[in-house]
Each structure stands twice: as structure tokens, then as C-alpha cells.
Scaffold this motif. Structure first.
Motif, mmCIF file in Angstrom:
data_model
loop_
_atom_site.group_PDB
_atom_site.id
_atom_site.type_symbol
_atom_site.label_atom_id
_atom_site.label_comp_id
_atom_site.label_asym_id
_atom_site.label_seq_id
_atom_site.Cartn_x
_atom_site.Cartn_y
_atom_site.Cartn_z
ATOM 1 N N LYS A 1 -8.162 6.701 -2.156
ATOM 2 C CA LYS A 1 -7.577 7.364 -3.317
ATOM 3 C C LYS A 1 -7.155 8.792 -2.991
ATOM 4 N N ARG B 1 0.822 -1.205 0.000
ATOM 5 C CA ARG B 1 0.000 0.000 0.000
ATOM 6 C C ARG B 1 0.853 1.251 0.000
ATOM 7 N N ASN C 1 3.213 1.820 -1.748
ATOM 8 C CA ASN C 1 3.540 2.148 -3.132
ATOM 9 C C ASN C 1 2.391 2.849 -3.833
ATOM 10 N N ARG C 2 1.237 2.880 -3.179
ATOM 11 C CA ARG C 2 0.076 3.530 -3.784
ATOM 12 C C ARG C 2 -0.530 4.503 -2.781
#
Length: 297
Positions: free
Chosen positions: A118, A25, A27-28
Motif C-alpha cells: 500500500k 497491479r 493500476n494500483r
């Protein structure tokens, strides 16, 4: 100033796990969204709305001068990650620590606390951060500007200041006497803030900042207001956060039930004349920024 943010989002051990033990996570990371605003523009209601969207983590005044406006669990997790001691969110030393490295804090939130989302949003008022720091943040992150009709925002600010109550107090019967010199100082401070933020955003992002008006996102049901706000956020961030069509309960507290400005204060005719003399009457019934997104030629 704490309202919906006081509710615990997740246990501390879960937050620490997200911060330290979830490299996939990390990485995002969630994308930061700055809510440029001033007091009494509906920021608490907006943040409370956004917490109901599954793709948005909504925080409040992370860089407030008074306290770190997050839950204790969230602040403890960030302090642990930064190797800072934690006493309470209103500790002046802790507030100073958060202000000393805002980009690190934002990165920690995006890659840890909000890793499953997001977008994560937080609001910044005038005076929360030095202009140079704020300019860099505006350059690097997406932002929206939240505005309200100026005279209503000012009167609400005066009532909150006089009663020392910023949430859930019926101020309908509170009728302050307005001072034109105080209004001019208040107005200039916020006008400068909004204008500089909007100019910096246009310069660095090559498009105008998205403007969300208080009067526009309180018109419908909570779901309709959330949908409208998310359309602005998607336009600002370029991220499709999807439609959320599940009704939810959220109290919208209107502190002043008076509809007319003249009913909200004791000296409106005199004050109106003073606004006219200063050339500010038309501006007082407008907002600081127009809801447009003008691109650079």
C-alpha cells in the motif's frame, strides 16, 4: 550507510516481472511516503522497522549523493526499465541519472517494485535534491518528518564524521571537542531544511506535517516501535495499513552508551557557555519540529 537494505528482497526476475508483466497491479500503485530527515536521527532503524510491515516497502536514500541506497537487484530492474546501463550503485553517472528524473523513479517503484504494497517510503536528507524538485515532491506526495534532540544528533554526526564509521561502531569512548561555529553552520542548514519542508507541506496539503521523534519510536519493543511509527504514517497518508501484531527480531544498535551530554565530549562546559551566548542553548535541547499537525485556518 547500508544496513538492512543490503538484504535481498526478491530475485531480479521477480522484480522485472512486477515492472513489466503485471498490468493489474500497475493500476494500483503503492503510495509514496517521503521521510524528511537529517543524518543521525534514527532513519536506518526506522526503515528497518518498516520493512517488517506487510503493507509497507521501505527504501533508504534513493537520491543520495553517494550511491543509490537500494539492493543491486532493485537498481538493476529500475535501470532496465529506464534503459540505463548498470555498473554499480555508487557510479556517479547512475546517481546523476536517478536525480535527473526522480518522479519517474518514484512512479516505477510504486507501480513495479512495490506494487503489492500500500505504501513505499524513502528518506530524503538536505542536499539530496534541488529545492525546486523537493518542493514539487512535497506538494505531490505524503511525507513525515523524522527528528531527534538536536544536540544528540549533532554530537552523533561529529563522532561518525571523525571515525568515518556510520554504522555499528561503539563510539562511547570517542569524545570529540565541539566547535561552536561548526555547530551554528550545521544547525542553520538543517533548521532551514526542516522549516522549508514543513512550510511547503502545510501550504500544499492544508495540514501540518506529521512529526516522528526519534526519542518516541525507540522506547519500546520493536513491535511497539513499529506500531507507533505506523500510526504516524497512517495519519500522514490517510491509508489504513492495518495492525501488525507479530513479534520480530531486529537489532537496535545504540552506538553511544553515554547518557549525559557532558560525558560525550571533551569541552561541554565551554561549549554550553558558547551556546548560551549565541542564544541557542534551549534550541539545542529541542528538536527542529514539534510533533503537531496544525491545520490552516
Amino acid at each position: 550507510m547500508l544496513s538492512s537494505e543490503g538484504a535481498s528482497r526478491m530475485p531480479l526476475y521477480c522484480i522485472l516481472t512486477l515492472l513489466h508483466a503485471m498490468p493489474d497491479r500497475l493500476n494500483r500503485p503503492a503510495k509514496p511516503l517521503i521521510i524528511i530527515a537529517s543524518e543521525r536521527t534514527g532513519t536506518n532503524y526506522l526503515c528497518a522497522l518498516l520493512t517488517h510491515h506487510p503493507q509497507i516497502a521501505a527504501y533508504y536514500e534513493i537520491f543520495s549523493n553517494v550511491a543509490v541506497m537500494m539492493t543491486d537487484e532493485e537498481v538493476k530492474a529500475l535501470c532496465k526499465a529506464q534503459d540505463w546501463p548498470f555498473t554499480d550503485r555508487g557510479d556517479a553517472r547512475l546517481v546523476a541519472c536517478f536525480k535527473s528524473c526522480p518522479h519517474q523513479i518514484i512512479e516505477r517503484i510504486g507501480s513495479g517494485l512495490s506494487a503489492e504494497k500500500k505504501i513505499f517510503s524513502f528518506k530524503v536528507f538536505q542536499g539530496h535534491l534541488p529545492p525546486v524538485v523537493l518542493a514539487r515532491m512535497i506538494q505531490e506526495y505524503s511525507a513525515i518528518a523524522l527528528t531527534r534532540r538536536i544536540i544528540d544528533s549533532y554530537i552523533s554526526f561529529i563522532k561518525a564524521t571523525e571515525t568515518k564509521a556510520w554504522l555499528k561502531l561503539d563510539t562511547t569512548q570517542v569524545k570529540p571537542t565541539l566547535d561552536i561555529n561548526d555547530f551554528v553552520t550545521w544547525y542553520r542548514d538543517r533548521h532551514t531544511y526542516y522549516t522549508l519542508c514543513a512550510s511547503q507541506y502545510l501550504k500544499t496539503h492544508q495540514k501540518g506535517i506529521e512529526v516522528l521523534r526519534y526519542e518516541d519510536f525507540i522506547r519500546g519493543s520493536n513491535l511497539e516501535n513499529l506500531t507507533f511509527s505506523c500510526e504516524k504514517i497512517s495519519a500522514a497518508t490517510g491509508i489504513d495499513i492495518g495492525l501488525f501484531n507479530t513479534e520480530f527480531k531486529l537489532e537496535y544498535w545504540k552506538q553511544d552508551k553515554n547518557q549525559s551530554v557532558s560525558d560525550k565530549v571533551t569541552n561541554w562546559p565551554e561549549f554550553e557557555g558558547q551556546l548560551q551566548e549565541r542564544g541557542l542553548l534551549e534550541a539545542a535541547f529541542d528538536s527542529f519540529l514539534k510533533p503537531t499537525s496544525t491545520k490552516l485556518e
